[in-house]
Design a protein around this motif. Structure first.
Motif, PDB file in Angstrom:
ATOM      1  N   ARG A 100       0.426   5.895  -0.282  1.00 57.51           N
ATOM      2  CA  ARG A 100      -0.352   6.687  -0.291  1.00 57.51           C
ATOM      3  C   ARG A 100      -0.032   7.983  -0.995  1.00 57.51           C
ATOM      4  O   ARG A 100       1.103   8.042  -0.799  1.00 57.51           O
ATOM      5  CB  ARG A 100      -0.968   7.085   1.295  1.00 57.51           C
ATOM      6  CG  ARG A 100       0.285   7.818   2.008  1.00 57.51           C
ATOM      7  CD  ARG A 100      -0.164   7.433   3.581  1.00 57.51           C
ATOM      8  NE  ARG A 100       0.634   8.098   4.345  1.00 57.51           N
ATOM      9  CZ  ARG A 100       0.508   8.049   5.599  1.00 57.51           C
ATOM     10  NH1 ARG A 100      -0.550   7.585   6.440  1.00 57.51           N
ATOM     11  NH2 ARG A 100       1.351   8.298   6.511  1.00 57.51           N
ATOM     12  N   TRP A 138       0.879  -1.207  -0.122  1.00 49.84           N
ATOM     13  CA  TRP A 138       0.067   0.007  -0.125  1.00 49.84           C
ATOM     14  C   TRP A 138       0.862   1.293  -0.062  1.00 49.84           C
ATOM     15  O   TRP A 138       2.021   1.408   0.676  1.00 49.84           O
ATOM     16  CB  TRP A 138      -0.930   0.069   1.154  1.00 49.84           C
ATOM     17  CG  TRP A 138      -2.136  -0.914   1.342  1.00 49.84           C
ATOM     18  CD1 TRP A 138      -2.042  -2.060   1.716  1.00 49.84           C
ATOM     19  CD2 TRP A 138      -3.230  -0.840   0.738  1.00 49.84           C
ATOM     20  NE1 TRP A 138      -3.231  -2.931   1.627  1.00 49.84           N
ATOM     21  CE2 TRP A 138      -4.060  -1.787   0.754  1.00 49.84           C
ATOM     22  CE3 TRP A 138      -3.985   0.289  -0.101  1.00 49.84           C
ATOM     23  CZ2 TRP A 138      -5.481  -1.927   0.374  1.00 49.84           C
ATOM     24  CZ3 TRP A 138      -5.452  -0.149  -0.362  1.00 49.84           C
ATOM     25  CH2 TRP A 138      -5.695  -1.226  -0.103  1.00 49.84           C
ATOM     26  N   ASP A 164      -2.780  11.436   8.153  1.00 47.96           N
ATOM     27  CA  ASP A 164      -2.856  10.171   7.181  1.00 47.96           C
ATOM     28  C   ASP A 164      -3.773  10.303   6.069  1.00 47.96           C
ATOM     29  O   ASP A 164      -3.937   9.504   5.201  1.00 47.96           O
ATOM     30  CB  ASP A 164      -3.493   9.068   8.072  1.00 47.96           C
ATOM     31  CG  ASP A 164      -2.711   8.539   9.345  1.00 47.96           C
ATOM     32  OD1 ASP A 164      -3.198   8.453  10.359  1.00 47.96           O
ATOM     33  OD2 ASP A 164      -1.266   8.469   9.041  1.00 47.96           O
ATOM     34  N   VAL A 170       3.614   2.762   2.576  1.00 43.94           N
ATOM     35  CA  VAL A 170       2.920   2.679   3.708  1.00 43.94           C
ATOM     36  C   VAL A 170       3.047   1.346   4.193  1.00 43.94           C
ATOM     37  O   VAL A 170       3.722   1.287   5.546  1.00 43.94           O
ATOM     38  CB  VAL A 170       1.429   2.820   3.330  1.00 43.94           C
ATOM     39  CG1 VAL A 170       0.605   2.488   4.881  1.00 43.94           C
ATOM     40  CG2 VAL A 170       0.942   4.427   3.096  1.00 43.94           C
ATOM     41  N   TYR A 221      -5.027   6.278  -1.072  1.00 42.37           N
ATOM     42  CA  TYR A 221      -4.274   5.049  -0.507  1.00 42.37           C
ATOM     43  C   TYR A 221      -4.363   4.139  -1.867  1.00 42.37           C
ATOM     44  O   TYR A 221      -5.611   4.006  -2.386  1.00 42.37           O
ATOM     45  CB  TYR A 221      -5.194   4.458   0.501  1.00 42.37           C
ATOM     46  CG  TYR A 221      -4.552   4.992   1.740  1.00 42.37           C
ATOM     47  CD1 TYR A 221      -4.921   6.245   2.232  1.00 42.37           C
ATOM     48  CD2 TYR A 221      -3.605   4.443   2.899  1.00 42.37           C
ATOM     49  CE1 TYR A 221      -4.607   7.024   3.201  1.00 42.37           C
ATOM     50  CE2 TYR A 221      -3.102   4.876   3.628  1.00 42.37           C
ATOM     51  CZ  TYR A 221      -3.607   6.266   4.128  1.00 42.37           C
ATOM     52  OH  TYR A 221      -3.193   6.810   5.287  1.00 42.37           O
ATOM     53  N   CYS A 256      -3.264   0.262  -3.627  1.00 47.71           N
ATOM     54  CA  CYS A 256      -2.712  -0.790  -3.494  1.00 47.71           C
ATOM     55  C   CYS A 256      -1.638  -1.210  -4.836  1.00 47.71           C
ATOM     56  O   CYS A 256      -2.062  -0.662  -5.948  1.00 47.71           O
ATOM     57  CB  CYS A 256      -3.526  -1.780  -3.275  1.00 47.71           C
ATOM     58  SG  CYS A 256      -4.822  -1.973  -4.526  1.00 47.71           S
TER      59      CYS A 256
END
Length: 128
Positions: free
Chosen positions: A37, A35, A89, A47, A93, A95
């Motif tokens: 971001r 992952w 945060d 991440v 995001y 993948c």
């Protein structure tokens, strides 16, 4: 392989979210996953990463102890559990997938340029 990320949303600081990344086209068990971001106008940030079997994981220092990456290969899905969320945060995001040999994974796991399949991203917004 096609990747579809989901699970983002708006949450208050201190809250939790679970992101999912579902693969189609090929078995996810063939791929190491990660992952990343990105905040608009800033560079993409690593991440978390997980090897094909799920037996080894690696985290950025900024999320260690708060986020957990996991996978269920039979469901062709990788997860990112986000706990104790902070406003910093907030990001989209993504993948990503790649097939490394194990020795290469240790060097490449946090390098986005080494991953060749990407999902479309899911927005996580943490309010203060």
């Amino acid at each position: 392989v096609q990747l579809q990320a989901s699970g983002g949303g708006l949450v208050q600081a201190g809250g939790s979210l679970t992101l999912s990344c579902v693969a189609s086209g090929r078995s996810l068990s063939n791929y190491d996953m990660a992952w990343f971001r990105q905040v608009s106008g800033k560079e993409r940030e690593f991440v978390a990463a997980i090897v094909k079997s799920g037996g080894v994981t690696y985290y950025a220092d900024s999320v260690k102890g708060r986020f957990t990456i996991s996978r269920k290969n039979l469901k062709n899905t990788v997860y990112l559990q986000l706990n104790s969320l902070k406003p910093e945060d907030t990001a989209v995001y993504y993948c990503a997938a790649a097939a490394f040999i194990r020795s290469v994974w240790f060097d490449a796991r946090a390098d986005g340029s080494k991953y060749y399949y990407w999902g479309q991203g899911t927005q996580v917004t943490v309010s203060s």
